[in-house]
Design a protein around this motif. Structure first.
Motif, PDB file in Angstrom:
ATOM      1  N   LEU A 156       0.856  -1.360  -0.005  1.00  0.00           N
ATOM      2  CA  LEU A 156       0.052   0.122   0.042  1.00  0.00           C
ATOM      3  C   LEU A 156       1.056   1.382  -0.218  1.00  0.00           C
ATOM      4  O   LEU A 156       0.636   2.287  -0.867  1.00  0.00           O
ATOM      5  CB  LEU A 156      -0.899  -0.030   1.296  1.00  0.00           C
ATOM      6  CG  LEU A 156      -2.047  -1.255   1.318  1.00  0.00           C
ATOM      7  CD1 LEU A 156      -2.709  -1.181   2.701  1.00  0.00           C
ATOM      8  CD2 LEU A 156      -2.953  -0.961   0.103  1.00  0.00           C
ATOM      9  N   TYR A 157       1.755   1.287   0.672  1.00  0.00           N
ATOM     10  CA  TYR A 157       2.817   2.348   0.900  1.00  0.00           C
ATOM     11  C   TYR A 157       4.197   1.877   0.673  1.00  0.00           C
ATOM     12  O   TYR A 157       4.940   1.276   1.722  1.00  0.00           O
ATOM     13  CB  TYR A 157       2.750   3.182   2.172  1.00  0.00           C
ATOM     14  CG  TYR A 157       1.020   3.654   2.497  1.00  0.00           C
ATOM     15  CD1 TYR A 157       0.776   4.632   1.973  1.00  0.00           C
ATOM     16  CD2 TYR A 157       0.163   2.953   3.241  1.00  0.00           C
ATOM     17  CE1 TYR A 157      -0.543   5.187   2.114  1.00  0.00           C
ATOM     18  CE2 TYR A 157      -0.983   3.158   3.290  1.00  0.00           C
ATOM     19  CZ  TYR A 157      -1.440   4.474   2.932  1.00  0.00           C
ATOM     20  OH  TYR A 157      -2.676   4.883   3.204  1.00  0.00           O
ATOM     21  N   LYS A 158       5.014   2.199  -0.302  1.00  0.00           N
ATOM     22  CA  LYS A 158       6.147   1.598  -0.713  1.00  0.00           C
ATOM     23  C   LYS A 158       7.200   2.455   0.215  1.00  0.00           C
ATOM     24  O   LYS A 158       8.314   1.928   0.347  1.00  0.00           O
ATOM     25  CB  LYS A 158       6.500   1.688  -1.971  1.00  0.00           C
ATOM     26  CG  LYS A 158       5.773   0.818  -2.902  1.00  0.00           C
ATOM     27  CD  LYS A 158       5.845   0.661  -4.252  1.00  0.00           C
ATOM     28  CE  LYS A 158       5.147  -0.450  -5.230  1.00  0.00           C
ATOM     29  NZ  LYS A 158       3.867  -0.020  -5.149  1.00  0.00           N
TER      30      LYS A 158
ATOM     31  N   TRP B 166      12.949  13.448   5.464  1.00  0.00           N
ATOM     32  CA  TRP B 166      13.140  12.071   5.464  1.00  0.00           C
ATOM     33  C   TRP B 166      12.183  11.116   5.167  1.00  0.00           C
ATOM     34  O   TRP B 166      11.148  10.973   5.443  1.00  0.00           O
ATOM     35  CB  TRP B 166      13.657  12.133   7.230  1.00  0.00           C
ATOM     36  CG  TRP B 166      14.246  10.849   7.554  1.00  0.00           C
ATOM     37  CD1 TRP B 166      15.502  10.200   7.144  1.00  0.00           C
ATOM     38  CD2 TRP B 166      13.721   9.748   8.619  1.00  0.00           C
ATOM     39  NE1 TRP B 166      15.582   9.084   7.665  1.00  0.00           N
ATOM     40  CE2 TRP B 166      14.585   8.545   8.591  1.00  0.00           C
ATOM     41  CE3 TRP B 166      12.478   9.721   9.195  1.00  0.00           C
ATOM     42  CZ2 TRP B 166      14.314   7.875   9.672  1.00  0.00           C
ATOM     43  CZ3 TRP B 166      12.354   8.602  10.146  1.00  0.00           C
ATOM     44  CH2 TRP B 166      13.197   7.559  10.145  1.00  0.00           C
ATOM     45  N   SER B 167      12.864  10.089   4.377  1.00  0.00           N
ATOM     46  CA  SER B 167      11.899   9.002   4.083  1.00  0.00           C
ATOM     47  C   SER B 167      12.546   7.750   4.144  1.00  0.00           C
ATOM     48  O   SER B 167      13.932   7.666   4.427  1.00  0.00           O
ATOM     49  CB  SER B 167      11.576   9.250   2.833  1.00  0.00           C
ATOM     50  OG  SER B 167      12.727   9.093   1.622  1.00  0.00           O
TER      51      SER B 167
ATOM     52  N   GLY C  44      10.785  -3.513   4.856  1.00  0.00           N
ATOM     53  CA  GLY C  44      11.154  -4.539   6.063  1.00  0.00           C
ATOM     54  C   GLY C  44      10.817  -3.853   7.336  1.00  0.00           C
ATOM     55  O   GLY C  44      11.117  -4.175   8.295  1.00  0.00           O
ATOM     56  N   LEU C  45       9.864  -2.733   7.279  1.00  0.00           N
ATOM     57  CA  LEU C  45       9.470  -2.110   8.306  1.00  0.00           C
ATOM     58  C   LEU C  45       8.393  -3.226   9.232  1.00  0.00           C
ATOM     59  O   LEU C  45       8.649  -3.130  10.506  1.00  0.00           O
ATOM     60  CB  LEU C  45       8.673  -0.843   7.876  1.00  0.00           C
ATOM     61  CG  LEU C  45       8.209  -0.147   9.219  1.00  0.00           C
ATOM     62  CD1 LEU C  45       9.422   0.608   9.859  1.00  0.00           C
ATOM     63  CD2 LEU C  45       7.149   0.987   8.620  1.00  0.00           C
ATOM     64  N   VAL C  46       7.466  -3.615   8.767  1.00  0.00           N
ATOM     65  CA  VAL C  46       6.553  -4.410   9.300  1.00  0.00           C
ATOM     66  C   VAL C  46       6.809  -5.951   8.850  1.00  0.00           C
ATOM     67  O   VAL C  46       6.207  -6.222   7.752  1.00  0.00           O
ATOM     68  CB  VAL C  46       5.113  -3.990   9.160  1.00  0.00           C
ATOM     69  CG1 VAL C  46       4.159  -4.729   9.896  1.00  0.00           C
ATOM     70  CG2 VAL C  46       5.077  -2.253   9.965  1.00  0.00           C
TER      71      VAL C  46
END
Length: 295
Positions: free
Chosen positions: A137-139, A152-153, A158-160
């Motif tokens: 949904l949000y790359k 900052w991005s 690998g976040l969740v």
């Protein structure tokens, strides 16, 4: 004007009545249908147990081989971890949401109501799949000026992970129900006690900690325990995310050996055992907070 007096008491008749009452036999109330129900229940239970023992389809030998297998024990541990983290985070957020709904601020009440409405309306499996597919949904997520350049991005791939998505989904879902449970318990406490505490100059935080919550726990605990047990059994839904909890691991095993019924009984036995343990803990915690109550 004439004076009247009570008629004389017939002592002989009163004595005879007392003797009859002493010698009469007290017959207890009969409950024939209660005994019929007991006998019928015993017969049905005996037939069920006889079928469990004699029916070869249950395959108790296979059950005994897998009930304490390493893969099953690891899956039980994963299930307990999901339950613990989901409960701890869910009730921590739920307490905050509950007091937001009890706040005098319309903004806080609106935010809390909106959260509870949204997370109670969306099925848990949908929430879990949304969090699991966050990277789709949000790359990329960024921080910066709203509707302007980002400062900052970072990549969301690998976040969740699967386990984090499961805990997050369970906790956020649980918080909506925990908030209503806590709010109901707080509202059950007589408001006059808070007025008396305020008149004595007791700080608000101490009122909450020493007066409100100990009494509210009597109303909160039964419903909270039900929610924890429901969450414990509801962790089986994360099997759609290929997480190795109890039900998923049972599915993997019987998918290999084809022994569906005994493997399902393995899962059932563990769910019954751990639910019983949670119920025992609930009993002692409720008894602790019931000190001084008349019921």
């Amino acid at each position: 004007m004439s004076l009247t007096s009570d008629p004389p008491v017939d002592l002989a008749r009163a004595k005879a009545t007392a003797d009859d009452s002493a010698t009469s036999k007290v017959v207890p109330v009969r409950h024939p249908w209660r005994w019929v129900a007991i006998v019928a229940t015993v017969v049905v239970l005996a037939q069920f147990l006889h079928g469990l023992v004699t029916n070869p389809g249950w395959e108790w030998g296979v059950f005994a081989d897998y009930v304490t297998a390493d893969a099953i024990l690891k899956a039980v541990w994963v299930t307990l971890q999901l339950t613990f983290h989901g409960t701890a985070l869910g009730f921590a957020l739920g307490i905050v949401l509950a007091f937001m709904r009890l706040s005098a601020s319309r903004f806080l009440r609106a935010v809390s109501f909106g959260y509870i409405w949204a997370f109670r309306s969306i099925p848990l499996i949908v929430q879990l799949l949304f969090w699991f597919n966050l990277a789709y949904l949000y790359k990329e997520l960024s921080l910066g000026i709203p509707f302007g350049p980002s400062l900052w991005s970072f990549d969301t791939m690998g976040l969740v992970g699967a386990m984090s998505a499961a805990v997050l989904g369970l906790a956020l879902h649980q918080a909506a129900y925990a908030a209503e449970i806590v709010r109901g318990g707080v509202l059950a406490v007589d408001g006059g006690q808070l007025e008396a505490a305020a008149a004595l100059g007791i700080p608000r935080l101490r009122q909450l900690r020493r007066i409100v919550l100990p009494q509210a726990m009597r109303s909160i605990l039964p419903n909270a325990a039900n929610e924890i047990i429901s969450l414990f059994k509801g962790t089986s839904i994360v099997s759609v995310m290929a997480i190795g909890e109890l039900f998923y691991q049972v599915q993997v095993v019987y998918g290999r050996n084809g022994r569906v019924v005994p493997l399902l009984m393995v899962a059932t036995a563990w769910y019954v055992l751990l639910t019983t343990a949670l119920s025992v803990v609930q009993h002692y915690v409720e008894r602790h907070y019931a000190k001084g109550s008349t019921r």
